[in-house]
Design a protein around this motif. Structure first.
Motif, short mmCIF file in Angstrom:
data_model
loop_
_atom_site.label_atom_id
_atom_site.label_comp_id
_atom_site.label_asym_id
_atom_site.label_seq_id
_atom_site.Cartn_x
_atom_site.Cartn_y
_atom_site.Cartn_z
N ASN A 254 -18.67 -13.98 33.67
CA ASN A 254 -19.17 -15.06 33.36
C ASN A 254 -20.07 -14.89 33.98
O ASN A 254 -20.75 -14.17 34.16
N THR A 256 -23.30 -16.18 33.28
CA THR A 256 -24.38 -17.05 34.17
C THR A 256 -24.15 -17.52 35.99
O THR A 256 -24.61 -17.04 35.88
N ASP A 257 -23.23 -16.19 35.85
CA ASP A 257 -23.05 -15.45 37.04
C ASP A 257 -23.34 -14.23 37.09
O ASP A 257 -23.50 -14.21 38.39
#
Ligand SMILES: *[C@@H]1O[C@H](CO)[C@@H](O)[C@H](O)[C@H]1NC(C)=O
Ligand SMILES: *[C@@H]1O[C@H](CO)[C@@H](O)[C@H](O)[C@H]1NC(C)=O
Ligand SMILES: *[C@@H]1O[C@H](CO)[C@@H](O)[C@H](O)[C@H]1NC(C)=O
Ligand SMILES: *[C@@H]1O[C@H](CO)[C@@H](O)[C@H](O)[C@H]1NC(C)=O
Ligand SMILES: *[C@@H]1O[C@H](CO)[C@@H](O)[C@H](O)[C@H]1NC(C)=O
Ligand SMILES: *[C@@H]1O[C@H](CO)[C@@H](O)[C@H](O)[C@H]1NC(C)=O
Length: 599
Positions: A254, A256-257
């Motif tokens: 992920n 964006t994480d």
């Protein structure tokens, strides 16, 4: 710290004064026991790098130094060699990717220096005079290309890396080069070409009376005489040794994480030289599998310009090492960082300076592996970093390489870790995609009517299969029915139910599927995927997206003309050199890098 500055000074000054001498004088504390480069601080640094970049994999390093006529060799492994947690050590085997090209061009150099070869060949021999099947689309390049043009990537051909598969012989690939579209005029640009090295790998079996395979020729004339006994072109041999590393990637990060997240660690199948093949399409361009211990021998032999480091016997003529290490083309016309320089390219070797020290090196990448092998010829220092991290292995080998060079030279460290993490973040934030229009125009015929068998002379013939609910069960034949059934199993998470999608089984060396997602009108976004078995019942396959489409927006555009259907692929598929324009011809066909006609 104090110790470091005095070491730096003595080493640096001595080398500066003796530039040009084959052996630099050293201060006495270095002569009697050079301090280790792979010391506890280096170990801690490498552990920190593996942690910061969250690698599920590992790396092996080799550092060699010639000090007062004595070789100091250090090799060591860090992290995970395999998914089940076997540790990397100095014997762990890694695919070295394009670092294999030096073996290919050295083999060519041995043929050039072979006085009994009839007829003799030289660096400027035209390929067309040797290989009857040779040909390029550009008539000038076709007629004039020499060994030097192939080795220095200046024929005008871009990469076209998705045109060859394991079903092809080396000669099949050579015979199809005439169908690939050039991206620059002959001898005007550096454009990296694996196909050039595949072509060179054909020469031993063609020119020598006994017709040895390419890999046997390299084994007999280079690997065996240098004592590189663990090094092989065969994944089956490497696997049987019990030392072969898994090539890792990460699935489902992920970004964006956490841009540097580990995701789910996955491994590629060891595919690059399937059982039984005696030198295949990958051998010349990137088929070598080796260990830190063997690469330490290779670095010594290269620093000695072709001599076996323990016997001084000449294995490779010094003229060959000099020729391939001398710049022909300009790979990087300007420095990327203040401590670096522009970079020139010879044959399987780049050349530049780092902090005023000239280096000769290459890097290598095949799915699951990223490597660098570097030597500082004036300093008699060699450094190799072999990683089995597909994802961030490049940054990791660059960081570790610079650290080891700084350490070996006794220089104050540069914080490459911060620089390269910043570079990755910037590339991520600069990525721009245009959203699909909210009410996209349909293509000029029904989606289902685009299904069928398409052919490119260079790339081959494939079924393009439509996954939509209105697919006609009979169109595209049984291959498409299988594709529709298996798509979610083979490409978990990659088939978007909200977008009309086409799939091609694109079984090439680096890919398994080409996916077209409808964007607008006759334009589709394109993704190149590699589906690999996991051996886990819960998710039998995992998927890797090819670099060729991960960071660029390539697209397919259909042309429907009086019942005839064609499409072109544009946007980086052909792999042109940096700064080389996309095709500028007339119409959609003229702007396509790769063209498919429906049969
Ligand atoms: C090795 O693999 C284990 C299990 O996946 C993981 O926890 C660890 O972070 C990996 N890396 C290193 C350097 O040990
Ligand atoms: C890991 O798997 C390999 C085969 O892939 C096997 O040879 C090895 O013994 C295993 N090691 C561990 C620690 O389970
Ligand atoms: C040199 O050429 C001769 C004649 O073809 C051949 O027998 C020999 O194996 C070659 N040796 C090398 C190193 O190329
Ligand atoms: C990724 O992480 C972000 C931030 O933590 C979260 O909002 C988002 O739902 C995650 N995406 C997926 C697909 O899990
Ligand atoms: C190899 O050559 C070097 C430098 O001339 C010399 O110091 C060394 O003793 C030689 N080694 C052998 C095995 O002949
Ligand atoms: C899809 O293709 C269009 C047209 O080339 C492009 O503008 C867009 O950014 C692409 N989208 C993705 C996700 O690549």
């Amino acid at each position: 710290m104090l110790w470091w500055s005095s070491f730096a000074c003595s080493l640096f000054v001595c080398l500066a004064l003796s530039a040009g001498a084959s052996q630099a004088p050293f201060s006495s504390d270095i002569r009697h026991g050079a301090p280790d480069v792979l010391n506890s601080k280096t170990d801690a640094f490498i552990q920190r790098i593996m942690h910061d970049w969250q690698t599920p994999a590992g790396l092996a390093v080799a550092v060699v130094r010639l000090i007062d006529g004595q070789w100091h060799t250090e090799t060591k492994g860090y992290g995970n060699a395999t998914l089940n947690g076997t540790a990397v050590d100095e014997n762990t085997l890694f695919a070295i990717g394009s670092n294999s090209k030096l073996f290919d061009i050295v083999a060519t150099g041995l043929l050039i220096h072979n006085e009994t070869l009839q007829p003799r060949i030289d660096w400027d021999t035209k390929i067309g005079s040797l290989i009857a099947e040779w040909g390029l689309m550009d008539p000038l390049a076709s007629a004039e290309t020499t060994i030097v043009d192939l080795m220095s990537h200046r024929t005008g051909m871009p990469r076209h890396d998705h045109m060859y598969g394991y079903g092809d012989s080396v000669l099949d690939v050579i015979s199809r080069l005439r169908y690939i579209r050039p991206s620059a005029p002959f001898r005007t640009a550096y454009q990296y070409s694996n196909n050039a090295y595949t072509t060179l790998s054909y020469l031993p079996s063609l020119l020598i009376d006994s017709h040895p395979s390419f890999t046997e020729y390299v084994r007999e004339n280079v690997l065996a005489p240098l004592g590189m006994t663990a090094t092989t072109y065969y994944s089956v041999v490497a696997e049987a040794s019990g030392h072969l590393a898994d090539g890792f990637s990460r699935e489902g990060v992920n970004e964006t994480d956490d841009l540097f997240g580990m995701g789910t660690p996955r491994v590629f199948s060891p595919y690059w030289s399937p059982a039984g093949d005696d030198g295949n399409v990958v051998s010349g361009l990137g088929g070598v599998i080796s260990s830190a211990n063997d690469i330490a021998l290779w670095l010594q032999a290269l620093l000695l310009e072709g001599k076996n480091p323990s016997t001084n016997a000449t294995v490779i003529p010094a003229e060959v090492i000099k020729k391939v290490s001398t710049g022909v083309t300009v790979k990087a016309p300007k420095a990327a960082y203040p401590e670096l320089s522009p970079i020139v390219y010879g044959g399987g070797q780049s050349r530049g300076t780092y902090r005023g020290h000239e280096y000769i090196e290459h890097d290598g990448a095949v799915p699951g592996f990223q490597t660098s092998i570097t030597r500082l010829p004036w300093d008699n220092i060699g450094v190799a970093v072999l990683t089995n991290d597909d994802y961030y292995g490049f940054d990791i080998h660059e960081l570790v390489k610079y650290y080891l060079i700084d350490e070996a030279l006794g220089l104050e460290k540069i914080d490459w870790n911060t620089r390269l993490m910043e570079k990755v973040r910037k590339a991520y934030h600069d990525r721009r995609v245009q959203p699909r229009p909210s009410s996209p125009a349909p293509p000029s015929v029904d989606f289902a009517a685009l299904e069928g068998t398409y052919r490119s002379l260079a790339y081959g013939t494939y079924e393009l299969c439509y996954l939509g609910p209105d697919a006609r069960a009979s169109a595209g034949g049984s291959d498409c029915n299988d594709m529709r059934k298996d798509a979610h199993l083979r490409l978990p998470g990659w088939v978007d139910a909200d977008r009309p999608t086409f799939l091609m089984q694109w079984d090439k060396v680096w890919t398994s599927h080409l996916k077209l997602d409808h964007f607008d009108g006759n334009v589709f976004n394109v993704t190149i995927l590699q589906s690999t078995p996991t051996n886990a019942a819960s998710q039998p396959y995992w998927v890797d997206q090819s670099e060729a489409t991960a960071s660029r927006s390539g697209y397919a555009q259909f042309v429907v003309d009086d019942g005839a259907v064609s499409f072109g692929l544009t946007g980086g598929f052909w792999g042109a050199g940096a700064g080389v324009d996309s095709p500028q011809g007339e119409g959609i066909r003229g702007k396509a890098e790769i063209w498919f006609d429906r049969l």
